[in-house]
Design an enzyme around this catalytic site. Structure first.
Site, short mmCIF file in Angstrom:
data_model
loop_
_atom_site.label_atom_id
_atom_site.label_comp_id
_atom_site.label_asym_id
_atom_site.label_seq_id
_atom_site.Cartn_x
_atom_site.Cartn_y
_atom_site.Cartn_z
N ASP A 180 -2.87 -8.13 -30.00
CA ASP A 180 -2.31 -7.25 -31.06
C ASP A 180 -2.86 -7.11 -32.18
O ASP A 180 -4.05 -7.60 -32.35
CB ASP A 180 -0.86 -8.33 -31.43
CG ASP A 180 -1.20 -9.70 -32.19
OD1 ASP A 180 -2.28 -10.16 -31.63
OD2 ASP A 180 -0.91 -9.98 -33.31
N ASP A 236 -11.02 -6.67 -34.48
CA ASP A 236 -9.92 -7.90 -34.54
C ASP A 236 -8.68 -7.39 -33.75
O ASP A 236 -7.68 -7.04 -34.09
CB ASP A 236 -9.50 -7.91 -36.05
CG ASP A 236 -8.48 -9.22 -36.46
OD1 ASP A 236 -8.31 -9.78 -35.44
OD2 ASP A 236 -8.09 -9.35 -37.51
N GLU A 252 -0.78 -13.16 -32.67
CA GLU A 252 -1.74 -13.83 -33.39
C GLU A 252 -1.68 -13.26 -34.91
O GLU A 252 -1.70 -14.29 -35.86
CB GLU A 252 -3.24 -13.74 -32.98
CG GLU A 252 -4.16 -14.61 -33.87
CD GLU A 252 -4.74 -14.15 -35.04
OE1 GLU A 252 -5.27 -15.29 -35.85
OE2 GLU A 252 -4.69 -13.14 -35.46
N ASP A 301 -13.39 -14.06 -32.64
CA ASP A 301 -12.45 -13.50 -33.48
C ASP A 301 -12.83 -13.73 -35.01
O ASP A 301 -12.06 -13.70 -35.65
CB ASP A 301 -11.06 -14.00 -33.19
CG ASP A 301 -10.12 -13.17 -33.84
OD1 ASP A 301 -10.20 -12.26 -34.32
OD2 ASP A 301 -8.87 -13.55 -33.82
N THR A 323 14.21 1.55 -68.86
CA THR A 323 14.38 0.24 -69.23
C THR A 323 15.36 -0.48 -68.75
O THR A 323 16.67 -0.27 -69.00
CB THR A 323 15.19 0.54 -70.99
OG1 THR A 323 15.99 1.54 -70.76
CG2 THR A 323 13.68 1.05 -71.77
N1 BES Z 1 -9.77 -12.88 -36.74
C1 BES Z 1 -8.69 -13.22 -38.17
C2 BES Z 1 -9.28 -14.61 -38.60
C3 BES Z 1 -10.70 -14.61 -39.14
C4 BES Z 1 -10.78 -13.59 -40.26
C5 BES Z 1 -11.38 -15.54 -39.00
C6 BES Z 1 -12.02 -13.70 -40.66
C7 BES Z 1 -12.61 -15.71 -39.61
C8 BES Z 1 -12.90 -14.49 -40.46
C9 BES Z 1 -7.62 -13.34 -37.51
O1 BES Z 1 -7.08 -12.30 -36.48
C10 BES Z 1 -6.51 -13.33 -38.62
O2 BES Z 1 -6.42 -12.47 -39.45
N2 BES Z 1 -5.79 -14.62 -38.65
C11 BES Z 1 -4.82 -14.50 -39.69
C12 BES Z 1 -3.89 -15.91 -39.28
C13 BES Z 1 -2.82 -15.85 -40.07
C14 BES Z 1 -1.75 -14.40 -39.89
C15 BES Z 1 -1.75 -17.06 -39.53
C16 BES Z 1 -5.50 -14.69 -41.06
O3 BES Z 1 -6.36 -15.29 -41.36
O4 BES Z 1 -4.84 -14.41 -42.14
ZN ZN Z 2 -8.10 -11.67 -35.16
#
Ligand code: BES
Ligand code: ZN
Length: 457
Positions: free
Chosen positions: A89, A120, A154, A181, A316
């Site tokens: 996703d 990502d 995710e 990731d 306002t």
């Molecule tokens: N790939 C990211 C996580 C990430 C980003 C790890 C940068 C290390 C460095 C992952 O897809 C993500 O964005 N996760 C979310 C998790 C949340 C929705 C619970 C995040 O970190 O905001």
């Molecule tokens: Zn990710």
């Protein structure tokens, strides 16, 4: 057949690997938006088909949300088992107007592939599928048992994943988990990430009068929800960058001297970092460096604020309601539930009369660190050196991957976080990209990883 045949297959199929990634990127699998529900499923099916073509035992599991794909290579007795996790996703693509080329029409510019999900996590996830393909199609017997768990939720907090893992413990049992990731430390400097921050996400809703009011007629005598929201949000942090929720730091695992020295040894250029982000200064918790603040200290950021008149010119009005979404990034040992309880108490205490307060807790996940003293980490380091031509550095990162803690808790196994992305890949932003050279280096490293882990047994 030897490993050389695997590397040869990789060298001969770069164009096909890119075409396959583009095919997946054309499917707009936005998990947050129900308008894309069918597309999310289509992306899951696409991933499942990749495994079916390799003759891996493949299943698409229904969940109350989006489907989970699992696959398993033919069983090799006595060989170690690796569980690969990834997600198919993606985040919503908006603001659409800021994309140079449309988010779901993958386009190559300057050696980078631009599309939502490029890094990502479609591109990074696919490296571990293509690496398996190279072993299978070159006729080289895999030295490991490969299991895959690829989810479609995710980016919306993996709501159904924990229950799934709980119900499939036996099928998912493995010696180690592999996830790509995350990011390299910088261009040409791959990394193994040994720590991620956790998260606790909230929405605060404030209600005042039963409808919007004339701010002249009523202002000064009625509590304004927008003013109150500003006050409550401002109270979350002091001007030293310290979070003011009572007990917030009680369980924080502090950075060790050794770790601070290691971070300081990494070649991090503040000036360049500021230029990359387009900011004129860096601020944060007093007494910590930028890398420490980003990787190993908790923080709180507002993710969205809404209230009152947003149109052209001045109106306002005393708004009837106001709301904010904000999230804490957590470090190991902090408990998202405990923070939610303490936060609500604090906000209710600060909230003035005349305002009705509602606090909604969304997803939460603890921060994680994984041990570096393991044969799997050494195997990964050798594989990365083979794929990238450079030995990795060891870093922590500030983002969250909730399932890492779940794997530890439910399956008792650690995760190798092998990031092929870059900090400037624009994840969750317009013009997301993935460097194609890193895509191929990632596939090469992954293919080698199966060899390095397998040869230990
Ligand atoms: N790939 C990211 C996580 C990430 C980003 C790890 C940068 C290390 C460095 C992952 O897809 C993500 O964005 N996760 C979310 C998790 C949340 C929705 C619970 C995040 O970190 O905001
Ligand atoms: Zn990710």
């Amino acid at each position: 057949m030897s490993f050389a045949a695997v590397d040869q297959y990789l060298a001969e199929h770069t164009a096909q690997f890119e075409a396959d990634l583009c095919e997946l990127l054309r499917i707009p699998s936005v998990s947050a938006d129900s308008a894309f529900k069918a597309d999310v499923r289509r992306a899951g099916e696409w991933v499942a088909n990749q495994f079916r073509q390799l003759k891996f035992a493949t299943q698409l599991h229904e969940t109350p949300g989006h489907p989970i794909v699992t696959a398993q290579s033919p069983f090799v007795p006595g060989a170690p088992t690796v569980l690969v996790y990834g997600h198919y996703d993606v985040q919503p693509p908006d603001p659409l107007g800021e994309w140079i080329t449309p988010p779901f029409e993958p386009t190559i510019r300057g050696g980078n592939l631009y599309a939502r999900g490029a890094t990502d996590d479609k591109g990074q996830m696919l490296t571990h599928v293509k690496s398996a393909e190279a072993w299978v199609r070159s006729g080289t017997p895999l030295p490991v048992n490969l299991k895959y768990l690829i989810e479609g939720e995710e980016e919306v907090g993996s709501e159904n994943l924990e229950a799934f893992i709980e119900q499939h413990k036996k099928e998912l049992a493995a010696d180690v988990v592999v996830i790509s990731d995350t990011c390299q430390f910088g261009p040409g400097q791959p990394a193994i990430t040994y720590g991620l921050r956790g998260i606790a996400y909230f929405e605060l809703r404030l209600r005042g009068p039963k409808q919007d009011l004339h701010s002249g007629t009523f202002g000064g005598a009625v509590t304004n929800p927008a003013n109150t929201l500003a006050k409550l949000v401002a109270a979350l942090k002091d001007d030293q960058g310290r979070i003011q929720v009572p007990g917030f730091y009680d369980d924080v695992v502090p950075l060790t001297d050794r770790e601070r020295q290691e971070f300081a040894r990494l070649k991090f250029q503040e000036a360049e970092f500021m230029k990359q982000l387009g900011v004129s200064a860096l601020t944060g918790e007093a007494g910590y460096t930028t890398l420490e603040r980003r990787w190993a200290r908790p923080t709180c950021d507002v993710n969205g604020l809404t209230s009152g008149y947003q149109g052209e010119g001045a109106k306002t009005v005393l708004p009837a309601k106001a709301s904010a979404k904000f999230s804490f990034r957590l470090v190991p040992n902090q408990d998202p539930h405990q923070i939610a309880v303490s936060l609500e108490q604090m906000l209710r205490k600060l909230c003035p009369p005349g305002i009705e307060l509602e606090l909604i807790a969304f997803h939460g996940a603890p921060g994680v660190v994984v041990p570096l003293e393991s044969p799997h980490v050494s195997a990964a380091a050798r594989a990365i050196e083979h794929g990238f031509g450079v030995a990795p550095v060891y870093i922590r990162e500030g983002g969250s991957i909730p399932v890492v803690g779940t794997f530890r808790k439910l399956l008792g196994i650690d995760t190798l976080l092998l990031g092929w992305g870059l900090d400037d890949d624009n994840t969750h932003s317009p013009n997301e990209k993935f460097c194609l050279a890193d895509y191929h280096r990632g596939i090469k490293a992954s293919a080698r990883l199966w060899q390095e882990i397998g040869s230990r047994s």
